[in-house]
Design a protein around this motif. Structure first.
Motif, short mmCIF file in Angstrom:
data_model
loop_
_atom_site.label_atom_id
_atom_site.label_comp_id
_atom_site.label_asym_id
_atom_site.label_seq_id
_atom_site.Cartn_x
_atom_site.Cartn_y
_atom_site.Cartn_z
N ALA A 24 0.84 -1.20 0.00
CA ALA A 24 0.00 0.00 0.00
C ALA A 24 0.87 1.25 0.00
O ALA A 24 0.57 2.24 -0.69
N TYR A 25 1.96 1.21 0.77
CA TYR A 25 2.88 2.35 0.80
C TYR A 25 3.49 2.60 -0.57
O TYR A 25 3.59 3.75 -1.03
N ARG A 26 3.90 1.54 -1.27
CA ARG A 26 4.51 1.70 -2.59
C ARG A 26 3.54 2.39 -3.55
O ARG A 26 3.93 3.23 -4.36
N ILE A 27 2.28 2.04 -3.47
CA ILE A 27 1.29 2.64 -4.36
C ILE A 27 1.04 4.10 -3.99
O ILE A 27 1.00 4.97 -4.85
N THR A 28 0.89 4.37 -2.69
CA THR A 28 0.65 5.76 -2.27
C THR A 28 1.87 6.63 -2.52
O THR A 28 1.74 7.83 -2.76
N LEU A 59 -1.53 -8.36 -2.63
CA LEU A 59 -1.97 -7.15 -3.33
C LEU A 59 -3.42 -6.82 -2.98
O LEU A 59 -3.76 -5.65 -2.76
N ARG A 60 -4.27 -7.84 -2.91
CA ARG A 60 -5.69 -7.59 -2.61
C ARG A 60 -5.86 -7.00 -1.21
O ARG A 60 -6.71 -6.14 -0.99
N GLU A 61 -5.06 -7.48 -0.25
CA GLU A 61 -5.11 -6.92 1.10
C GLU A 61 -4.68 -5.45 1.08
O GLU A 61 -5.25 -4.61 1.78
N ALA A 62 -3.67 -5.14 0.27
CA ALA A 62 -3.21 -3.75 0.15
C ALA A 62 -4.30 -2.88 -0.47
O ALA A 62 -4.53 -1.74 -0.03
N ILE A 63 -4.97 -3.41 -1.47
CA ILE A 63 -6.06 -2.65 -2.12
C ILE A 63 -7.18 -2.36 -1.13
O ILE A 63 -7.76 -1.27 -1.13
N LYS A 64 -7.47 -3.33 -0.25
CA LYS A 64 -8.50 -3.11 0.77
C LYS A 64 -8.12 -1.93 1.66
O LYS A 64 -8.98 -1.11 2.03
N LEU A 65 -6.84 -1.84 2.02
CA LEU A 65 -6.37 -0.72 2.85
C LEU A 65 -6.56 0.61 2.11
O LEU A 65 -6.98 1.61 2.70
N LEU A 66 -6.25 0.61 0.83
CA LEU A 66 -6.35 1.84 0.04
C LEU A 66 -7.82 2.25 -0.17
O LEU A 66 -8.14 3.43 -0.16
N VAL A 67 -8.67 1.26 -0.38
CA VAL A 67 -10.11 1.54 -0.54
C VAL A 67 -10.67 2.11 0.76
O VAL A 67 -11.41 3.10 0.76
N HIS A 68 -10.31 1.48 1.88
CA HIS A 68 -10.79 1.93 3.19
C HIS A 68 -10.32 3.36 3.48
O HIS A 68 -11.04 4.15 4.11
N ALA A 69 -9.11 3.72 3.01
CA ALA A 69 -8.56 5.06 3.24
C ALA A 69 -9.11 6.09 2.26
O ALA A 69 -8.81 7.28 2.38
N GLY A 70 -9.91 5.64 1.29
CA GLY A 70 -10.48 6.57 0.32
C GLY A 70 -9.50 7.02 -0.75
O GLY A 70 -9.68 8.08 -1.36
N VAL A 84 -7.66 5.73 -9.04
CA VAL A 84 -7.23 6.63 -7.98
C VAL A 84 -8.27 7.72 -7.84
O VAL A 84 -8.61 8.40 -8.83
N ILE A 85 -8.80 7.92 -6.64
CA ILE A 85 -9.85 8.92 -6.43
C ILE A 85 -9.40 10.05 -5.50
O ILE A 85 -10.10 11.03 -5.32
N SER A 86 -8.22 9.91 -4.87
CA SER A 86 -7.72 10.96 -3.99
C SER A 86 -6.20 10.84 -3.86
O SER A 86 -5.65 9.74 -3.89
N ASP A 87 -5.55 12.01 -3.75
CA ASP A 87 -4.10 12.00 -3.51
C ASP A 87 -3.78 12.55 -2.12
O ASP A 87 -2.63 12.83 -1.80
N ALA A 88 -4.82 12.70 -1.28
CA ALA A 88 -4.62 13.10 0.11
C ALA A 88 -4.41 11.83 0.93
O ALA A 88 -5.36 11.23 1.44
#
Length: 285
Positions: A24-28, A59-70, A84-88
């Motif tokens: 998740a960090y690598r993607i953000t 990867l799916r677990e990481a995506i869940k974290l990113l979805v939950h964080a908006g 990607v829906i937000s860069d905050a």
């Protein structure tokens, strides 16, 4: 045998991290740097897992974290995908675990910036490519657009975060322009250390357009290649942040000397005679 007392050194707690959190960090990281913009679609699950070198379940677990964080949204269907829906990026996803940094260490972080950033900006001026300058200009444009948004009263947290994203992107773009991957990593750590402070400081600015103007001044200085101008523009950015933080915390930043006065070198007489002889170079040199 005499009893040996254990060391007095105190070990700091280890912050454990799950593999999905690193993914998740690598993607953000790419989103924060502006490499992936809002509205863009990420690669397919298969390609993304290959690029990141992780299993698809991780990867799916990481995506869940990113979805939950908006940060991202999963759109079903043949025309869907991961968007990607937000860069905050929330602080919890903004980096790998770092040693705890108490609020009292903010002075140390700012002192490190004063020591580090002018040299990075000078190096960037020497080695930046047209693509590097374009990334810097894009960050300035984001700051300019955000500071021009209509608002009532105090700066909202959302606007402050957007201004911080712009500033972060500019700093990372400058670090990348050095063409030195270690400097980029050091800059990313520095930005994560300062994240919360910068958001609070931006909200305390009497006029947030000051933040945009200092970015513009830094860009112009780096484009000019003039070392003195770069140093002035970098110092201006840091000083405005320090002043805003002082208004928030009520504490003046420490300003210790960052270098010692050069001492006069004392050269023994016998070395003077040696220094006047022409040096002979071997073929190996």
């Amino acid at each position: 045998m005499a009893r040996i007392e254990p060391t007095r050194f105190v070990f700091q707690p280890v912050q454990l991290v799950r593999p999905c959190e690193i993914v998740a960090y690598r993607i953000t990281e790419a989103i924060r740097a502006g490499d992936v913009g809002v509205g863009e679609r990420l690669p397919s699950e298969q390609k993304l897992s290959e690029q990141l070198g992780v299993s698809r379940p991780t990867l799916r677990e990481a995506i869940k974290l990113l979805v939950h964080a908006g940060i991202v949204q999963v759109v079903p269907g043949s025309a869907g995908g991961l968007f990607v829906i937000s860069d905050a990026v929330p602080l919890g996803l903004s980096g790998l675990p770092l040693p705890e940094s108490p609020i009292e260490d903010i002075d140390s972080a700012m002192e490190a910036r004063r020591l580090f950033e002018p040299h990075v900006a000078r190096m960037a001026a020497l080695h930046a490519t047209p693509a590097d300058f374009e990334r810097m200009r894009s960050a300035v444009a984001l700051s300019e657009h955000t500071s021009a948004l209509p608002r009532k009263g105090r700066v909202s947290n959302d606007v402050a975060q957007r201004m911080t994203v712009a500033s972060t992107r500019f700093n990372i773009a400058v670090a990348r322009a050095t063409q030195n991957s270690i400097i980029v990593q050091m800059m990313e750590v520095m930005m994560r250390r300062m994240e919360l402070v910068r958001v609070l400081a931006v909200r305390a600015l009497p006029d947030i357009t000051l933040s945009t103007q200092t970015l513009k001044n830094s860009l112009l200085a780096i484009e000019s290649g003039d070392a003195a101008s770069i140093d002035r523009a970098t110092a201006e950015r840091i000083e405005i942040l320090e002043a805003a933080w002082q208004r928030v915390s009520g504490k003046a930043p420490q300003h210790r000397k960052l270098s010692a006065e050069p001492a006069a070198a004392v050269v023994p007489k016998e070395q003077h005679a040696v220094s006047r002889r022409p040096r002979k170079f071997s073929s190996a040199e």
